[in-house]
Design an enzyme around this catalytic site. Structure first.
Site, PDB file in Angstrom:
ATOM      1  CB  CYS A  90       6.084  63.637 -13.105  1.00 32.67           C
ATOM      2  SG  CYS A  90       7.700  63.399 -12.325  1.00 32.67           S
ATOM      3  CB  CYS A 188       5.164  63.675  -4.956  1.00 30.57           C
ATOM      4  SG  CYS A 188       5.780  64.658  -6.335  1.00 30.57           S
TER       5      CYS A 188
END
Length: 347
Positions: A90, A188
């Site tokens: 990410c 997440c």
């Protein structure tokens, strides 16, 4: 602004310093999520903190990029019995690529985040350096170890010179709603109600496998999901005839086998790196150069030598536990172990 205390205080410090600050929160995941920076509550926390600080707040939808660059490769890696680090990917593809590019298009001078690391420059025209955060227990230089000069020239890390206690104290003094918010510990996009298994089951067919003693070739057990087994894993691998715990030393997806060995036999002295995966903060290491390696976010740094003939590899000064394929190997300067040199991905 992820909705956590670190990015909240990073924004506050920049406002205090007189900068023109805009808060940006990324909408990355449209599926179920109750942790990390992907939940609705986290977006709301970021928006409310921005209001408290008197700054503009925007939400950027990068969910398609996130699916393509982070989620899909995460699933594919597990299917191939590799152990990816989605937070690093990410950072590599979303925060310090797509988001940084957007910040530049919008004519902002820099992108700031709440990471516990430091960016310094050696003189007015010298190269940028990426250094460990002041708080050793919260240092996040490992997950930023793929950043190079282009990114670092436009990155600001305001909380890198603070301890976590200092960050929370600043947030409390400012009355920020995130002052006591717990740190996120999970991936997440995976809800705690389903876990990694539940998430992967919706995207993969999990296959059983045979657990095999690496030395004798004897079958000593089974696993019900080969894709969930990680090199170095101890849980669920049982004990040998002598009572010694078994550790995973290899996974063979084509043969549906998990290779195990006792602790005394699992040490490795080198890890090969995926061709093309090396990223350098500035100058690359040469063949035979000394460095310090770290193979997990809070792993113990160990002395090593970098090799690149014929392929990139790290040779440890002393035997180490196996490094799971897919994990990032961060390299630090042997003369200044606070400074990141670069990183690669374990083959």
């Amino acid at each position: 602004m992820s909705g956590g205390v670190d990015s909240s205080v990073a924004a506050a410090l920049l406002v205090e310093a007189g900068h023109d600050v805009m808060g940006a929160t990324l909408k990355l995941w449209g599926g179920p999520s109750d942790s990390g920076c992907c939940s609705v509550a986290d977006v709301d926390d970021a928006r409310r903190v921005a209001q408290q600080l008197g700054i503009t707040h925007h939400v950027f939808d990068l969910s398609e990029d996130f699916e393509a660059a982070v989620v899909a490769p995460y699933v594919a890696a597990h299917a191939a019995s590799r152990t990816p680090n989605p937070c690093i990917e990410c950072n590599r593809h979303i925060k310090f690529d797509r988001l940084l590019a957007r910040a530049r298009r919008l004519a902002f001078d820099a992108l700031a985040t709440g990471h516990h690391a430091r960016v310094e420059r050696a003189g007015a025209a010298g190269p940028y350096r990426l250094l460990r955060g002041l708080d050793a227990n919260k240092d996040q230089s490992y997950v930023l170890s793929m950043l190079g000069q282009d990114q670092l020239s436009s990155v600001v890390l305001p909380v890198g010179r603070l301890t976590k206690a200092d960050v929370r104290a600043r947030a409390a003094a400012l009355g920020l709603r995130t002052a006591d918010k717990p740190d996120s510990q999970d991936v997440c996009f995976i809800a705690s109600t389903e876990g990694r298994r539940g998430f992967l089951e919706r995207r993969l067919t999990l296959r059983p496998g045979t657990v095999v003693d690496a030395a004798s070739g004897e079958a000593v057990g089974t696993v019900d999901a080969l894709e969930l087994v990680t090199v170095g894993q101890r849980r669920g691998m049982g004990h040998g005839a002598d009572g010694a715990r078994r550790y995973v030393v290899g996974v063979e997806p084509a043969a549906a086998r998990v290779l195990v060995a006792p602790a005394a036999a699992v040490g490795i002295d080198r890890v090969h790196l995926v061709p093309g995966s090396m990223a350098w903060v500035d100058r690359p290491l040469g063949h035979g150069d000394a460095a310090v390696a770290q193979v997990s976010a809070h792993g113990r740094p160990v002395p090593c030598v970098f090799e690149n003939d014929p392929g990139a590899a790290v040779v440890f000064a002393a035997a180490q536990r196996p490094v799971a394929p897919g994990q990032t190997v961060a390299l630090y300067d042997a003369r200044d172990p606070e400074a990141v040199v670069g990183s690669g991905i374990a083959a």
